[in-house]
Design a protein around this motif. Structure first.
Motif, mmCIF file in Angstrom:
data_model
loop_
_atom_site.group_PDB
_atom_site.id
_atom_site.type_symbol
_atom_site.label_atom_id
_atom_site.label_comp_id
_atom_site.label_asym_id
_atom_site.label_seq_id
_atom_site.Cartn_x
_atom_site.Cartn_y
_atom_site.Cartn_z
ATOM 1 N N LYS A 139 0.840 -1.185 0.000
ATOM 2 C CA LYS A 139 0.000 0.000 0.000
ATOM 3 C C LYS A 139 0.882 1.245 0.000
ATOM 4 N N ASN A 140 0.621 2.134 -0.940
ATOM 5 C CA ASN A 140 1.397 3.366 -1.001
ATOM 6 C C ASN A 140 1.060 4.262 0.182
ATOM 7 N N PRO A 141 2.070 4.912 0.755
ATOM 8 C CA PRO A 141 1.799 5.816 1.878
ATOM 9 C C PRO A 141 1.006 7.039 1.437
ATOM 10 N N VAL A 142 0.224 7.572 2.341
ATOM 11 C CA VAL A 142 -0.502 8.816 2.104
ATOM 12 C C VAL A 142 0.511 9.961 2.183
ATOM 13 N N LYS A 143 0.579 10.768 1.138
ATOM 14 C CA LYS A 143 1.536 11.878 1.086
ATOM 15 C C LYS A 143 0.859 13.178 1.521
ATOM 16 N N ILE A 144 1.420 13.781 2.549
ATOM 17 C CA ILE A 144 0.917 15.044 3.083
ATOM 18 C C ILE A 144 1.933 16.145 2.804
ATOM 19 N N VAL A 145 1.493 17.244 2.213
ATOM 20 C CA VAL A 145 2.362 18.396 1.991
ATOM 21 C C VAL A 145 1.821 19.580 2.790
ATOM 22 N N PHE A 146 2.689 20.155 3.618
ATOM 23 C CA PHE A 146 2.358 21.351 4.380
ATOM 24 C C PHE A 146 2.796 22.562 3.558
ATOM 25 N N PHE A 147 1.858 23.444 3.239
ATOM 26 C CA PHE A 147 2.056 24.513 2.269
ATOM 27 C C PHE A 147 1.830 25.855 2.958
ATOM 28 N N GLY A 148 2.860 26.717 2.952
ATOM 29 C CA GLY A 148 2.664 27.985 3.641
ATOM 30 C C GLY A 148 3.830 28.932 3.550
ATOM 31 N N ASP A 149 4.000 29.717 4.615
ATOM 32 C CA ASP A 149 4.994 30.781 4.664
ATOM 33 C C ASP A 149 6.176 30.372 5.531
ATOM 34 N N SER A 150 6.811 31.338 6.211
ATOM 35 C CA SER A 150 8.019 31.026 6.985
ATOM 36 C C SER A 150 7.741 30.095 8.157
ATOM 37 N N ILE A 151 6.543 30.134 8.712
ATOM 38 C CA ILE A 151 6.216 29.226 9.812
ATOM 39 C C ILE A 151 6.350 27.781 9.342
ATOM 40 N N THR A 152 5.904 27.524 8.132
ATOM 41 C CA THR A 152 6.032 26.186 7.543
ATOM 42 C C THR A 152 7.451 25.933 7.048
ATOM 43 N N GLU A 153 8.104 26.958 6.514
ATOM 44 C CA GLU A 153 9.501 26.818 6.098
ATOM 45 C C GLU A 153 10.364 26.366 7.274
ATOM 46 N N TYR A 154 10.150 26.998 8.435
ATOM 47 C CA TYR A 154 10.908 26.630 9.641
ATOM 48 C C TYR A 154 10.449 25.284 10.200
ATOM 49 N N GLY A 155 9.300 24.811 9.762
ATOM 50 C CA GLY A 155 8.763 23.552 10.271
ATOM 51 C C GLY A 155 9.601 22.342 9.951
ATOM 52 N N VAL A 156 10.475 22.443 8.956
ATOM 53 C CA VAL A 156 11.323 21.304 8.601
ATOM 54 C C VAL A 156 12.663 21.338 9.323
ATOM 55 N N ARG A 157 12.894 22.329 10.160
ATOM 56 C CA ARG A 157 14.117 22.358 10.968
ATOM 57 C C ARG A 157 14.084 21.206 11.978
ATOM 58 N N PRO A 158 15.229 20.902 12.596
ATOM 59 C CA PRO A 158 15.268 19.767 13.535
ATOM 60 C C PRO A 158 14.232 19.833 14.650
ATOM 61 N N ASP A 159 13.881 21.052 15.078
ATOM 62 C CA ASP A 159 12.880 21.189 16.146
ATOM 63 C C ASP A 159 11.554 21.712 15.617
ATOM 64 N N GLY A 160 11.367 21.711 14.283
ATOM 65 C CA GLY A 160 10.161 22.258 13.683
ATOM 66 C C GLY A 160 8.970 21.322 13.755
ATOM 67 N N TYR A 161 7.797 21.859 13.542
ATOM 68 C CA TYR A 161 6.582 21.067 13.728
ATOM 69 C C TYR A 161 6.454 19.948 12.705
ATOM 70 N N ILE A 162 6.959 20.136 11.497
ATOM 71 C CA ILE A 162 6.885 19.061 10.504
ATOM 72 C C ILE A 162 7.825 17.925 10.888
ATOM 73 N N THR A 163 9.015 18.274 11.360
ATOM 74 C CA THR A 163 9.950 17.253 11.837
ATOM 75 C C THR A 163 9.364 16.491 13.016
ATOM 76 N N LEU A 164 8.737 17.202 13.937
ATOM 77 C CA LEU A 164 8.106 16.553 15.087
ATOM 78 C C LEU A 164 6.927 15.692 14.649
ATOM 79 N N PHE A 165 6.192 16.159 13.656
ATOM 80 C CA PHE A 165 5.083 15.379 13.086
ATOM 81 C C PHE A 165 5.616 14.070 12.513
ATOM 82 N N GLN A 166 6.711 14.134 11.776
ATOM 83 C CA GLN A 166 7.322 12.925 11.211
ATOM 84 C C GLN A 166 7.793 11.982 12.316
#
Length: 220
Positions: free
Chosen positions: A19-46
């Protein structure tokens, strides 16, 4: 008999298809840009996906650019989002549409904001992509609505709520969530350092809170 055996084999193979994984893309401004940092919300989500044995079921990626407003997202949605072939898109924008009016004399008028937002949503939905949209959280964390831009943020947040209802989108009301958190955790009525470092961009606790809300909302 041979045909029956082959049919049974096909049924077994189909039942074990990956089964292919569900792909989620977070789309936005600097808040989302910073979200992929080591302590960012996207990294924590992962990390939460991994901790809950969901890492093979879902993939998450960021598509944030600092300073972006709603029309910036509209101009780059094909290259930065559709190219990733997402199943789900989470749009979090609006702060700069309000904030930049005061800072630079730019921004987005409220009526154009709603129209651009609706047009962007329809582009994704036309591709069969599920869309969740978020209200802007804060430009200043005072809880008595004495931050300079509270009035505009409340207005634009209501536009987003209406757009979500009109277009059958998911809604994460960070404007409400952050205010309620502040009422419980900001007794001195500070304008920052509760969930943000500067009234806008997330601090460590802000990233944790956002990651938790995103996870609870998006992962079934």
């Amino acid at each position: 008999m041979k045909k029956l055996f082959m049919l049974a084999a096909i049924v077994v193979m189909c039942s074990f298809q990956i089964k292919n994984p569900v792909k989620i893309v977070f789309f936005g401004d600097s808040i989302t840009e910073y979200g992929v940092r080591p302590d960012g919300y996207i990294t924590l989500f992962q990390r939460k996906l991994k901790d809950n044995n969901k890492a093979t079921d879902y993939e998450a990626a960021g598509a944030g650019i600092g300073g972006n407003k709603i029309y910036d997202l509209y101009l780059r949605y094909e290259d930065d989002v559709l190219a990733k072939n997402p199943d789900v898109v989470v749009i979090w924008v609006g702060v700069n549409d309000v904030w930049h009016k005061r800072m630079f004399g730019t921004g987005t008028d409220w009526d154009k904001f709603g129209k651009f937002y609706t047009a962007l949503i329809k582009k994704f939905q036309a591709k069969g992509i599920k869309v969740t949209i978020c209200t802007p959280a804060s430009v200043g964390e005072k809880t008595d609505f004495s931050n300079e831009l509270d009035g505009d943020l409340n207005k634009y947040s209501q536009i987003i709520r209406d757009v979500a209802a009109q277009n059958n989108c998911g809604l994460i009301d960070f404007r409400k969530i952050f205010h309620e958190y502040g009422l419980k955790n900001n007794p001195r009525n500070k304008d920052r350092d509760i969930l943000t470092v500067d009234g806008v961009h997330l601090n460590a606790e802000g990233n944790r809170q956002v990651a938790d809300v995103m996870y609870q909302t998006l992962i079934k």
